[in-house]
Design an enzyme around this catalytic site. Sequence first.
Site, mmCIF file in Angstrom:
data_model
loop_
_atom_site.group_PDB
_atom_site.id
_atom_site.type_symbol
_atom_site.label_atom_id
_atom_site.label_comp_id
_atom_site.label_asym_id
_atom_site.label_seq_id
_atom_site.Cartn_x
_atom_site.Cartn_y
_atom_site.Cartn_z
ATOM 1 N N CYS A 88 0.788 -1.236 0.000
ATOM 2 C CA CYS A 88 0.000 0.000 0.000
ATOM 3 C C CYS A 88 0.820 1.286 0.000
ATOM 4 O O CYS A 88 0.676 2.133 -0.883
ATOM 5 C CB CYS A 88 -0.937 0.003 1.202
ATOM 6 S SG CYS A 88 -2.202 -1.282 1.152
ATOM 7 N N HIS A 106 -3.329 6.904 2.459
ATOM 8 C CA HIS A 106 -2.232 6.104 3.028
ATOM 9 C C HIS A 106 -0.868 6.756 2.776
ATOM 10 O O HIS A 106 0.115 6.099 2.425
ATOM 11 C CB HIS A 106 -2.241 4.691 2.470
ATOM 12 C CG HIS A 106 -2.054 3.643 3.530
ATOM 13 N ND1 HIS A 106 -1.492 3.918 4.760
ATOM 14 C CD2 HIS A 106 -2.338 2.314 3.548
ATOM 15 C CE1 HIS A 106 -1.457 2.806 5.477
ATOM 16 N NE2 HIS A 106 -1.961 1.821 4.785
#
Length: 491
Positions: free
Chosen positions: A56, A106
């Site tokens: 991620c 993120h």
Amino acid sequence: MSRDESRPNVLLVVTDQQRGDCLGIDGHPVLQTPQMDWIGASGTFFRRGYSECPSCIPARRTLMSGRSPDADGMVGVFSAPFDPPATLAGELQSAGYETRLVGKAHLHPTRQRFGFDVMELANSTRGEDNEYLDWLGGEAPSDRWAMAHGATPNGWIGRPNHLPEEQTHTFWCVSRSIEFLEKRDPTCPFFLNVGFIDPHPPMTPPAWYFDRYAARDLPGPVMGDWVEPFEGPSRGIPIELGPYGQRGPIDPGAMHNNRAAYYGMINHIDDQVGRLIQYMRDAGLLENTLIVFVSDHGEMLGDHQMYSKTRAFEASARIPFLARAPQHLGFPREVVCNQPVGLQDVMPTILDIAGVAIPEGVTGTSLVPLMRGEAVPWRPYLHGEHSGCYRYVDGNQWLVDERYKYVWMTQTGREHLFDLAVDPNEEHDLSGTEDLGPWRARMMEVLRDRPEGFTDGERLISGRPHEHMIPTKVPPGVTVTRPPMTGFARA
């Protein structure tokens, strides 16, 4: 007051952990993705789209900076401050775009805007500082209400969500996006980045979507002839930590539910993307909007008895990569591209089509010529890597071109070569029968100046430290440590 229509709006849709083969347009045998397929069929379908560092945080840094993971400095899973020379949102903002992020970013620090005028942030379905959970409410503790189904955020349990579909993160993302479009500044173009959490675990789609796929015969995991099967317990969490990290069998019934849930989450996203596209069509926005659809990385989904991400293999590294430019700009439809492209190419492509200068330091390349169907010189191969995660034995480096993929495991020295044209699931390893010399030479050239010492110019050297961040690019005051990662409960 009207605006100049020559500058298109930009919609960037990012899913989380969606495999590249999980598209109808890619030939999936059961999964329904008509909206995603439409984006690719009415624009360009990049069949060889990859996440250069398939987890991620590093993937999203590459997406937002236009720089390869090694240029950015992060080549593994780590939460370090992100301070690139330029960002996609920042460049568009400076060019007069109204910029909005809805959903998952993120990036760190969490609330830094990185060029977005407003961030409606929800990086997870748990924890604090989460606007989706603020909207959702629910029983105390409110920060755990969306996780009341009991499935883990990095596991393989597949089951229906306890929430109705109009209360999911996916639905919230689209609702907030539509509200932004309704209330935006009409005198300037917009950049809307929609970040879905799904199909990242927990694998819990709304019940209708789970039931749809649970009732069908689903394709099972593939098993390469190069894999030594792990014959451990078939129940519970597989925790064998071999040369490829987290491996093991899952009970066939549990695997069926896992896949049904995974496909159901993607189908749910697709329907909600359709809701957003329909609003844009009705509002007269669609035909002057550039749409780019990608994922940050894939999901092994039990292939080769592996799970999650970070691997060099297709299920983990290959992603959906679709782009649809406004037709009035002269872009053709139904373009299928087999050139290797990566997340670093998204930023320069969007800026190119928006008429914004591409900043120095961007390593990606504009995909505009490929989207126009032009035969242009292209990179001979794309380089990707990921530092080790599971006791650090699974660090990898890989190269992929239009046909072949070469993989070198940095800690064990094991090599693989796959002919993706005839073996897209990487079931047959050619490393024992083909000459790997040219591929090793290419890899040594890529790694020649790396401080880890992966090569001395004559050979590839296994066993060198392969940390989350390149040692010479660790930010001041940041310590890179090796946190314990066991089972499927890792963060």
